[in-house]
Enzyme design. Structure first.
Site, mmCIF file in Angstrom:
data_model
loop_
_atom_site.group_PDB
_atom_site.id
_atom_site.type_symbol
_atom_site.label_atom_id
_atom_site.label_comp_id
_atom_site.label_asym_id
_atom_site.label_seq_id
_atom_site.Cartn_x
_atom_site.Cartn_y
_atom_site.Cartn_z
ATOM 1 N N ASP A 225 -24.777 -11.480 -5.015
ATOM 2 C CA ASP A 225 -25.904 -10.834 -4.348
ATOM 3 C C ASP A 225 -25.630 -9.344 -4.189
ATOM 4 O O ASP A 225 -25.256 -8.868 -3.126
ATOM 5 C CB ASP A 225 -26.125 -11.500 -2.983
ATOM 6 C CG ASP A 225 -27.507 -11.213 -2.453
ATOM 7 O OD1 ASP A 225 -28.334 -10.662 -3.208
ATOM 8 O OD2 ASP A 225 -27.758 -11.539 -1.276
ATOM 9 N N GLU B 118 -21.688 -20.204 -12.911
ATOM 10 C CA GLU B 118 -20.958 -19.160 -12.173
ATOM 11 C C GLU B 118 -21.758 -18.725 -10.959
ATOM 12 O O GLU B 118 -22.957 -18.976 -10.885
ATOM 13 C CB GLU B 118 -20.696 -17.972 -13.099
ATOM 14 C CG GLU B 118 -21.962 -17.379 -13.671
ATOM 15 C CD GLU B 118 -21.699 -16.413 -14.812
ATOM 16 O OE1 GLU B 118 -20.672 -16.548 -15.486
ATOM 17 O OE2 GLU B 118 -22.533 -15.533 -15.016
ATOM 18 N N CYS C 287 -42.195 -13.817 37.650
ATOM 19 C CA CYS C 287 -42.897 -13.379 38.858
ATOM 20 C C CYS C 287 -43.448 -14.527 39.691
ATOM 21 O O CYS C 287 -44.036 -14.308 40.742
ATOM 22 C CB CYS C 287 -44.020 -12.398 38.497
ATOM 23 S SG CYS C 287 -45.351 -13.164 37.569
ATOM 24 N N SER D 169 -34.382 -10.670 -15.874
ATOM 25 C CA SER D 169 -34.017 -11.361 -14.639
ATOM 26 C C SER D 169 -33.937 -12.861 -14.940
ATOM 27 O O SER D 169 -33.936 -13.256 -16.099
ATOM 28 C CB SER D 169 -35.001 -11.030 -13.529
ATOM 29 O OG SER D 169 -36.211 -11.669 -13.765
ATOM 30 N N CYS E 35 -44.496 -18.637 36.317
ATOM 31 C CA CYS E 35 -43.827 -17.621 35.510
ATOM 32 C C CYS E 35 -42.381 -17.443 35.971
ATOM 33 O O CYS E 35 -42.144 -17.213 37.155
ATOM 34 C CB CYS E 35 -44.574 -16.297 35.609
ATOM 35 S SG CYS E 35 -43.715 -14.953 34.752
ATOM 36 N N CYS F 76 -48.621 -15.931 31.419
ATOM 37 C CA CYS F 76 -48.605 -15.460 32.796
ATOM 38 C C CYS F 76 -49.788 -14.509 32.953
ATOM 39 O O CYS F 76 -49.879 -13.511 32.242
ATOM 40 C CB CYS F 76 -47.292 -14.737 33.070
ATOM 41 S SG CYS F 76 -47.345 -13.741 34.572
ATOM 42 N N ASP G 74 0.826 4.219 -2.710
ATOM 43 C CA ASP G 74 0.597 5.631 -2.361
ATOM 44 C C ASP G 74 1.677 6.537 -2.951
ATOM 45 O O ASP G 74 1.395 7.651 -3.387
ATOM 46 C CB ASP G 74 0.543 5.802 -0.834
ATOM 47 C CG ASP G 74 -0.703 5.142 -0.251
ATOM 48 O OD1 ASP G 74 -1.628 4.831 -1.040
ATOM 49 O OD2 ASP G 74 -0.743 4.923 0.977
ATOM 50 N N ASP H 45 0.847 -1.207 0.000
ATOM 51 C CA ASP H 45 0.000 0.000 0.000
ATOM 52 C C ASP H 45 0.877 1.250 0.000
ATOM 53 O O ASP H 45 0.572 2.252 -0.634
ATOM 54 C CB ASP H 45 -0.901 0.030 1.244
ATOM 55 C CG ASP H 45 -1.994 -1.021 1.161
ATOM 56 O OD1 ASP H 45 -2.060 -1.724 0.131
ATOM 57 O OD2 ASP H 45 -2.767 -1.143 2.136
ATOM 58 N N LYS I 275 -30.797 -21.335 -6.533
ATOM 59 C CA LYS I 275 -30.628 -20.609 -5.271
ATOM 60 C C LYS I 275 -30.198 -21.569 -4.167
ATOM 61 O O LYS I 275 -30.766 -22.657 -4.036
ATOM 62 C CB LYS I 275 -31.955 -19.956 -4.861
ATOM 63 C CG LYS I 275 -32.399 -18.835 -5.758
ATOM 64 C CD LYS I 275 -31.553 -17.602 -5.504
ATOM 65 C CE LYS I 275 -32.260 -16.340 -5.867
ATOM 66 N NZ LYS I 275 -33.041 -15.708 -4.889
ATOM 67 N N CYS J 204 -46.308 -8.398 36.699
ATOM 68 C CA CYS J 204 -45.168 -9.217 36.262
ATOM 69 C C CYS J 204 -44.083 -8.332 35.635
ATOM 70 O O CYS J 204 -44.332 -7.639 34.640
ATOM 71 C CB CYS J 204 -45.634 -10.268 35.260
ATOM 72 S SG CYS J 204 -44.274 -11.174 34.507
ATOM 73 N N GLU K 211 3.893 1.610 -1.280
ATOM 74 C CA GLU K 211 4.432 1.850 -2.621
ATOM 75 C C GLU K 211 3.360 2.424 -3.544
ATOM 76 O O GLU K 211 3.616 3.334 -4.332
ATOM 77 C CB GLU K 211 4.978 0.541 -3.214
ATOM 78 C CG GLU K 211 6.268 0.095 -2.551
ATOM 79 C CD GLU K 211 6.709 -1.286 -3.016
ATOM 80 O OE1 GLU K 211 7.895 -1.461 -3.315
ATOM 81 O OE2 GLU K 211 5.845 -2.194 -3.069
ATOM 82 N N TYR L 290 -20.949 -10.250 -16.240
ATOM 83 C CA TYR L 290 -21.325 -11.568 -16.740
ATOM 84 C C TYR L 290 -22.185 -11.536 -17.990
ATOM 85 O O TYR L 290 -22.788 -12.541 -18.348
ATOM 86 C CB TYR L 290 -22.065 -12.344 -15.646
ATOM 87 C CG TYR L 290 -23.117 -11.521 -14.941
ATOM 88 C CD1 TYR L 290 -24.256 -11.103 -15.598
ATOM 89 C CD2 TYR L 290 -22.935 -11.129 -13.614
ATOM 90 C CE1 TYR L 290 -25.201 -10.332 -14.977
ATOM 91 C CE2 TYR L 290 -23.880 -10.357 -12.980
ATOM 92 C CZ TYR L 290 -25.018 -9.964 -13.664
ATOM 93 O OH TYR L 290 -25.942 -9.186 -13.046
ATOM 94 N N LYS M 18 -23.967 -16.613 -8.389
ATOM 95 C CA LYS M 18 -24.960 -15.549 -8.517
ATOM 96 C C LYS M 18 -24.632 -14.521 -7.433
ATOM 97 O O LYS M 18 -24.797 -14.785 -6.237
ATOM 98 C CB LYS M 18 -26.358 -16.115 -8.317
ATOM 99 C CG LYS M 18 -27.441 -15.096 -8.566
ATOM 100 C CD LYS M 18 -28.788 -15.791 -8.673
ATOM 101 C CE LYS M 18 -29.877 -14.823 -9.047
ATOM 102 N NZ LYS M 18 -29.994 -13.666 -8.180
#
Ligand code: IVH
Length: 705
Positions: free
Chosen positions: A147, A143, A438, A99, A435, A461, A52, A48, A337, A467, A50, A252, A145
């Protein structure tokens, strides 16, 4: 010298380049190459530090010689922010972005393979079969999918000229300024071609975690998942902020591909420097597809970016042409899926949680496991019937499932539990008879609940007023986001306030003093005043929030708005018991049925409730409801479909806040369909019925925002 700060001979040579235009261009290409290595191949060649140094040298050269600067220079990715309130221009895609049909199991995948083969067999057997298709080799490409959110990028002579979101598939938004900041996407291609590429931008898990941690620290709400975070990011007005979120991208699809096979197109994209998902595989039949699916099922947890399945595509474009499209998806591709992720772990114990209505629910305490990247230590068991039907015992090995944002659930007992059981390592789950909060003896009721209205055994209860579990539950609901939205108070503080006897009812909250709070351990001046302030501010919430927060029977968000519209003010609400025909009047309101009307009427008949309401009124809690007929969306109905940049809930509230009505389904009576990304059957239906379809931005414009 510190290793990270060492500079290799190669980088040093670049840093020593003379100040000539030729050297500038070479440096430009070098920095672009290192961007690609870092953001696309995930295999940087330089540190990083180098990078920069090179970047700074490039910037310095450009400052000294602005006439050399090229628009695709890595320094030119980030443009200044757009003014607040600016919308994104709408762009119509040259060809619709379709889709995919979904499948969830091998049977469906096999059926897809069968359909494809049958259609090809028939077409290729015909005397007029296209020559290219007859000669083409049959096969699939598989391949991941991704998200994220769908995107189209247009390059002219190798330079990015337009990037747009998928939108509703036909029209998206021009997000070029923001996409330019994504270092995974080249601004200049390796060859000066005209090409349109389509793919997905996403947020890597690590960035997502960091972003959410930073948001929590600064009091902003977390993003629910990387996909929402991506959608939110790509719609920001500040390119610098987009750049800092480090989105990734994979492509894709090339609508105008010149090759014979998709797999060749992917190679071409690679050559151009367009990022393509790693580990793309080829298959020639269903058995190979099965193997690939199994391979991914094992590997998906290890990926640094979110995927929600696989996409299986026919490789030959000639074959694709024969297979064609249905109205919304290609017939030559299908999404497989993944199922919710599962893990096996030990059920260590059962906790009994007491809700605001007194219902006791079993919550499983688990030996912690990692599922879909999150640590799971508790799981919902929902109710006692489920405990019984799963036949689960404490000490069993249980199968826990977690799907996306859904609360983890126990779905079964692992077979290995037999052994643990026979060794006496397990004990039955007992339904409590008193309960846990209580000590009051519990009552068993059979009631229908949930979407399916199925009968469930509930243990409750009956100590409604005393309670501490129920008191705390009611208060939590009262201060929740959808209720009075008092963010300075969380469940832990509520519990302490209840245990210390400082708060029992809603009105007690408004009587809390800083002095009383300071008595609690660990509460300092600043937080005490914060808490009191937060409570005070909530006094000016509109009536519908109060109605929701009170937890009236059968009254969710929508019902609360309906009731608030009807009563208008807390004052008027207090007079309701004097109306003899209240149930009949309530029944006439939209969405309130017979049973709800009676239950709400009973609520107003209860002297405790009325006393509490008048206390709140005296304390000045809530402001009158604005009449819906006055908002900018008044008189119109809206239905929402597809993915929007804000949560569904926020958008629905916004519509209601402006006087509009939200409906769940499309009919001829609907005024507007608000269509986001990946809108499906609702959009098709709306188009067929001639319902006006608007984008999210158009909605905001209509609302006058
Ligand atoms: S192919 C006509 N491939 O999933 C080709 N789509 O549910 C259509 N997606 O709209 C798309 N990864 O936004 C394709 N490897 C992939 C994908 C992918 C993610 C998205 C895409 C599409 C949606 C369909």
């Amino acid at each position: 010298m510190d290793g990270a700060r060492a500079v290799s001979a190669r980088v040093r040579q670049l840093l020593e380049l003379p100040e000539t235009q030729e050297a500038y261009e070479r440096l430009c290409s070098e920095v672009e190459r290192h961007d690609r290595l870092y953001y696309i191949s995930y295999s940087p060649e330089i540190t990083d530090f180098e990078y920069d140094l090179l970047y700074k040298k490039l910037k310095d050269m450009e400052e000294a010689h602005p006439e050399w600067r090229v628009p695709w220079s890595p320094t030119q990715r980030v443009a200044p922010p757009l003014p607040k309130g600016t919308g994104f221009q709408r762009v119509r895609h040259k060809a619709p972005m379709l889709s995919l049909d979904n499948t969830y199991d091998m049977g469906d995948l096999s059926a897809f393979d069968g359909r494809v083969r049958k259609a090809l067999h028939k077409a290729l057997g015909a005397p007029d079969a296209p020559e290219a298709a007859v000669r083409a080799r049959f096969g699939y490409v598989v391949e991941p999918k991704i998200d994220g959110i769908g995107i189209e990028v247009v390059y002219e002579k190798g330079i990015m000229v337009l990037a747009s979101t998928r939108g509703d598939g036909e029209v998206g938004e021009d997000v070029t300024r923001n996409v330019r900041t994504i270092r995974a996407i080249p601004v200049r291609l390796a060859e000066d071609v005209d090409i349109v590429v389509r793919g997905e931008i996403f947020m890597p898990f690590e960035t997502f975690r960091k972003l959410n941690a930073a948001r929590t620290a600064s009091g902003q709400p977390e993003f629910m998942n990387p996909r929402n975070a991506t959608a939110g990011t790509i719609h920001l007005l500040e390119p610098a902020e987009v750049a800092s979120r480090r989105l990734g991208a994979f492509f894709y699809d090339v609508p105008d591909a010149q090759e014979d096979y998709y797999s060749q197109t992917l190679k071409f994209l690679n050559r151009l420097g367009v990022p393509v998902c790693p580990d793309i595989k080829k298959a020639s039949d269903i058995n190979e597809l099965k193997e690939i699916v199994a391979w991914w099922e094992n590997r998906r947890q290890d990926l640094p970016f979110p995927i929600d399945g696989l996409v299986v595509k026919v490789d030959s474009y000639a074959h694709r042409q024969i297979l064609g499209f249905t109205s919304k998806a290609p017939s030559w591709a299908i999404a497989y899926k993944f199922r919710a992720e599962r893990a096996t772990t030990v059920l260590e114990g059962i906790e009994y949680s007491v809700g605001r209505t007194g219902v006791i629910t079993p919550v499983a305490r688990l030996e912690p496991v990692i599922i879909s990247g999150t640590r799971v230590a508790r799981a919902s068991l929902h109710n006692w019937d489920i405990v019984r039907s799963l036949d689960v015992r404490i000490g069993d090995l249980v199968v826990v499932e977690k799907a996306g944002e859904i609360i983890p659930q126990i779905v079964g007992v692992a077979p290995e539990s037999h052994e643990r059981r026979s060794q006496g390592l397990t004990s039955p789950v007992v339904v409590p008879d008193t309960c846990p909060q209580c000590g009051t003896p519990l009552v068993t009721v059979h009631s229908a609940s949930g979407r399916d209205r199925q009968e469930h055994t509930q243990v409750r209860c009956p100590n409604t007023l005393q309670c501490p579990g129920q008191i705390a539950g009611r208060l939590e609901y009262f201060v929740s986001r959808k209720g009075m939205d008092i963010r300075s108070i969380g469940p832990r503080l509520i519990r302490r306030l209840v245990d210390a006897g400082l708060v029992r009812s809603f009105s007690d909250l408004y009587l809390l003093s800083e002095e009383a709070l300071l008595e609690l351990d660990g509460i300092q001046n600043r937080s005490a005043s914060n808490i009191v302030n937060g409570i005070r501010i909530s006094k000016s919430r509109p009536l519908h929030r109060l109605v929701y927060a009170l937890g009236l029977p059968y009254t969710g968000e929508v019902g609360a708005r309906t009731l608030a519209q009807y009563f208008v003010s807390l004052d008027r609400m207090l007079m309701s018991p004097s109306l003899p025909d209240l149930p009949d009047r309530l029944k006439e309101l939209d969405g309130i049925g017979e049973v709800a009307a009676r239950a709400i009427d009973e609520y107003f008949d209860d002297v405790h409730n009325m006393r509490e309401l008048s206390r709140l009124n005296l304390l000045g809690v809530s402001v009158p409801e604005k009449k819906a007929s006055t908002g900018s969306l008044a008189g119109f109905s809206f239905c929402i479909t597809g993915r929007l940049s804000r949560s569904r809930e926020d958008v629905e509230n916004l519509i209601r806040d402006h006087g509009g009505r939200v409906v769940k389904s499309v009919s001829g009576k609907l005024d507007y369909l608000v269509a986001g990304e990946r809108a499906g059957s609702k959009l098709t239906k709306a188009r067929k019925l001639g319902v006006r379809v608007i984008s999210e931005d158009e909605l905001y414009a209509l609302a006058g925002m």
